[in-house]
Scaffold this motif. Structure first.
Motif, PDB file in Angstrom:
ATOM      1  N   UNK A 109       1.028  -1.268   0.090  1.00  0.00           N
ATOM      2  CA  UNK A 109      -0.095  -0.047   0.094  1.00  0.00           C
ATOM      3  C   UNK A 109       0.825   1.224  -0.138  1.00  0.00           C
ATOM      4  N   UNK A 110       0.261   2.346  -0.455  1.00  0.00           N
ATOM      5  CA  UNK A 110       0.912   3.709  -0.282  1.00  0.00           C
ATOM      6  C   UNK A 110       0.347   4.415   0.532  1.00  0.00           C
ATOM      7  N   UNK A 111       1.257   5.168   1.535  1.00  0.00           N
ATOM      8  CA  UNK A 111       0.530   5.974   2.593  1.00  0.00           C
ATOM      9  C   UNK A 111       0.320   7.513   2.111  1.00  0.00           C
ATOM     10  N   UNK A 112      -0.647   8.023   2.155  1.00  0.00           N
ATOM     11  CA  UNK A 112      -0.968   9.545   1.948  1.00  0.00           C
ATOM     12  C   UNK A 112      -0.489  10.297   3.340  1.00  0.00           C
ATOM     13  N   UNK A 113      -0.838   9.643   4.430  1.00  0.00           N
ATOM     14  CA  UNK A 113      -0.313  10.158   5.542  1.00  0.00           C
ATOM     15  C   UNK A 113       0.426   8.950   6.113  1.00  0.00           C
ATOM     16  N   UNK A 114       1.659   9.248   6.474  1.00  0.00           N
ATOM     17  CA  UNK A 114       2.583   8.051   6.954  1.00  0.00           C
ATOM     18  C   UNK A 114       2.702   7.739   8.272  1.00  0.00           C
ATOM     19  N   UNK A 115       3.062   6.492   8.619  1.00  0.00           N
ATOM     20  CA  UNK A 115       3.399   6.021   9.737  1.00  0.00           C
ATOM     21  C   UNK A 115       4.979   6.249   9.836  1.00  0.00           C
ATOM     22  N   UNK A 138       4.143  -2.802  11.027  1.00  0.00           N
ATOM     23  CA  UNK A 138       3.065  -1.793  11.158  1.00  0.00           C
ATOM     24  C   UNK A 138       2.124  -1.597   9.893  1.00  0.00           C
ATOM     25  N   UNK A 139       2.837  -1.219   8.701  1.00  0.00           N
ATOM     26  CA  UNK A 139       1.847  -0.828   7.552  1.00  0.00           C
ATOM     27  C   UNK A 139       1.066  -2.063   6.902  1.00  0.00           C
ATOM     28  N   UNK A 140       1.518  -3.296   7.550  1.00  0.00           N
ATOM     29  CA  UNK A 140       0.712  -4.327   6.990  1.00  0.00           C
ATOM     30  C   UNK A 140      -0.618  -4.364   7.417  1.00  0.00           C
ATOM     31  N   UNK A 141      -0.863  -3.745   8.597  1.00  0.00           N
ATOM     32  CA  UNK A 141      -2.629  -3.658   8.865  1.00  0.00           C
ATOM     33  C   UNK A 141      -3.478  -3.131   8.025  1.00  0.00           C
ATOM     34  N   UNK A 142      -2.648  -2.259   7.219  1.00  0.00           N
ATOM     35  CA  UNK A 142      -3.575  -1.517   6.031  1.00  0.00           C
ATOM     36  C   UNK A 142      -3.667  -2.128   4.865  1.00  0.00           C
ATOM     37  N   UNK A 143      -2.907  -3.202   4.574  1.00  0.00           N
ATOM     38  CA  UNK A 143      -3.114  -3.946   3.352  1.00  0.00           C
ATOM     39  C   UNK A 143      -4.253  -5.366   3.689  1.00  0.00           C
ATOM     40  N   UNK A 144      -4.678  -5.449   4.980  1.00  0.00           N
ATOM     41  CA  UNK A 144      -5.704  -6.421   5.279  1.00  0.00           C
ATOM     42  C   UNK A 144      -7.197  -5.796   4.592  1.00  0.00           C
ATOM     43  N   UNK A 145      -7.615  -4.495   5.052  1.00  0.00           N
ATOM     44  CA  UNK A 145      -8.826  -4.363   4.314  1.00  0.00           C
ATOM     45  C   UNK A 145      -8.951  -3.859   2.654  1.00  0.00           C
ATOM     46  N   UNK A 146      -9.919  -3.529   2.267  1.00  0.00           N
ATOM     47  CA  UNK A 146      -9.859  -3.420   0.883  1.00  0.00           C
ATOM     48  C   UNK A 146      -9.850  -1.815   0.546  1.00  0.00           C
ATOM     49  N   UNK A 147      -9.168  -1.643  -0.596  1.00  0.00           N
ATOM     50  CA  UNK A 147      -9.245   0.004  -1.037  1.00  0.00           C
ATOM     51  C   UNK A 147      -8.420   0.778  -0.506  1.00  0.00           C
ATOM     52  N   UNK A 148      -9.111   1.835   0.069  1.00  0.00           N
ATOM     53  CA  UNK A 148      -8.445   3.084   0.762  1.00  0.00           C
ATOM     54  C   UNK A 148      -8.572   2.586   2.297  1.00  0.00           C
ATOM     55  N   UNK A 149      -7.555   2.780   3.014  1.00  0.00           N
ATOM     56  CA  UNK A 149      -7.723   2.412   4.374  1.00  0.00           C
ATOM     57  C   UNK A 149      -6.972   3.494   5.377  1.00  0.00           C
ATOM     58  N   UNK A 150      -7.983   3.477   6.720  1.00  0.00           N
ATOM     59  CA  UNK A 150      -7.155   4.352   7.534  1.00  0.00           C
ATOM     60  C   UNK A 150      -6.780   3.226   8.827  1.00  0.00           C
ATOM     61  N   UNK A 151      -5.712   3.654   9.471  1.00  0.00           N
ATOM     62  CA  UNK A 151      -5.194   2.998  10.515  1.00  0.00           C
ATOM     63  C   UNK A 151      -5.368   3.843  11.622  1.00  0.00           C
ATOM     64  N   UNK A 152      -6.372   3.429  12.501  1.00  0.00           N
ATOM     65  CA  UNK A 152      -6.942   4.187  13.599  1.00  0.00           C
ATOM     66  C   UNK A 152      -5.906   4.234  14.596  1.00  0.00           C
ATOM     67  N   UNK A 153      -5.711   5.333  15.112  1.00  0.00           N
ATOM     68  CA  UNK A 153      -4.684   6.006  16.224  1.00  0.00           C
ATOM     69  C   UNK A 153      -5.120   5.254  17.551  1.00  0.00           C
ATOM     70  N   UNK A 154      -5.180   4.013  17.744  1.00  0.00           N
ATOM     71  CA  UNK A 154      -5.331   3.624  19.170  1.00  0.00           C
ATOM     72  C   UNK A 154      -4.349   3.599  20.157  1.00  0.00           C
ATOM     73  N   UNK A 155      -4.872   3.665  21.400  1.00  0.00           N
ATOM     74  CA  UNK A 155      -3.583   3.656  22.308  1.00  0.00           C
ATOM     75  C   UNK A 155      -3.275   2.190  23.086  1.00  0.00           C
TER      76      UNK A 155
END
Ligand code: DP6
Length: 312
Positions: free
Chosen positions: A10-16, A128-145
């Protein structure tokens, strides 16, 4: 038991870039990305009760298999085979596609039937970024604590917007400092806190750009965010310089093409290879332009893609 899965990079527009919990891989900020149709990894995992030892090439993959074994309460040995259709360790986020495919294949092979959220949480612990390759299309990695609240969700399916990401492989040379290693030195950068202070606003703007399919806005923020992340990297200790002369030449070329009326913006991760965002009607012209620079060993055109899928 055996299973095969495929997952995109995936390519991040907003990055980790930075973790608030190193072991659990909890990021310091939420991030937003798009799955890439032309960059994927296929992974087969087989658990065998009678196997004498694990057949796994990388220690990090073995650690992830250990997580799955623990979850499934099993001790069987594993054989893992991963194949990517693009070069590793060059800035194309191979670990995102490897750990997403591995997570899905390994859990299926272990007889587990995890939800998308559970898969994303598990994939995150591998990379880390692998979590965004699980769901389809455009993804948001939620900022949980916590681990349970730090996962990615699909915000739009792939067909929502045919955004194009043209990858220019500047060289296939592997980077010297891995992403995980590189991220460790970021607290020394005087710009790290500054970048984080503007993060919430940026996330809202990217979501707004996606909601309105506003290419110009998405491009402006994505390019600026990539440069901000690299400003942090360059000012870390030790400094991280992932660009090569070819990367820089292409960054400048994107600016020239844009000033001539061709809608395109760049973004770069941890490596010399560069992503150029554009719209479908400009792909041919951009491909030709990139080719004419003589700076790309390979060009890969990506459209938004589904997330991790079971193949067999
Ligand atoms: C610059 O997910 O590869 O590509 O959690 O240490 O495996 P680890 O890091 P990784 O980092 C990706 C960093 C990035 C930005 C991004 O994709 O968000």
């Amino acid at each position: 038991m055996k299973a095969t899965a495929i997952a995109p990079s995936n390519i991040a527009f907003i990055k980790y870039w930075g973790k608030k919990d190193e072991k659990l891989r909890l990021p310091e900020n939420g991030s937003i990305s798009m799955n890439l149709s032309g960059l994927s990894t296929t992974c087969t995992v087989e658990f065998n009760r009678d196997g004498e030892k694990d057949e796994i090439d990388h220690e990090r993959i073995k650690l992830h298999i250990d997580r799955v074994r623990k979850l499934a309460g099993m001790k069987d040995h594993a054989r893992v085979d991963t194949r990517s259709n693009f070069p590793h360790s060059t800035g194309l986020s191979a670990s995102a596609s490897v750990f997403a495919a591995l997570t899905l294949a390994a859990t299926k092979a272990a007889g587990l039937d995890l939800s998308e959220k559970e898969l994303s949480i598990l994939a995150r612990q591998g990379s880390g970024s692998a979590c965004r390759s699980i769901p389809d299309g455009f993804a948001e990695w939620l900022d949980g604590n916590t681990s349970d609240t730090s996962y990615a969700v699909s915000i739009y399916p792939p067909q929502y917007w045919d955004l194009v990401d043209i990858v220019a492989v500047v060289t296939h040379t592997k980077k010297r400092v891995s992403t995980s290693e590189g991220m460790k030195g970021l607290k020394k950068s005087p710009f790290h806190k500054t970048r984080l202070s503007g993060m919430q606003e940026k996330i809202v703007s990217v979501k707004d750009a996606l909601a309105r399919r506003d290419f110009e806005l998405l491009g402006i923020i994505s390019e600026a965010e990539a440069l901000e992340m690299h400003a942090v990297m360059i000012t870390q200790q030790p400094a991280l310089l992932y660009w090569t002369p070819g990367t820089l030449e292409l960054m400048k070329a994107v600016h020239v093409w844009r000033s001539e009326g061709l809608p395109c913006f760049f973004t770069i991760n941890t490596g010399q290879n560069i992503h150029i965002l554009t719209l479908p009607e400009y792909v041919k012209k951009l491909e030709k332009n990139i080719q004419e620079t003589g700076l790309a060993e390979k060009i890969i055109v990506n459209h938004p893609a589904k997330g991790a899928q079971i193949l067999s």
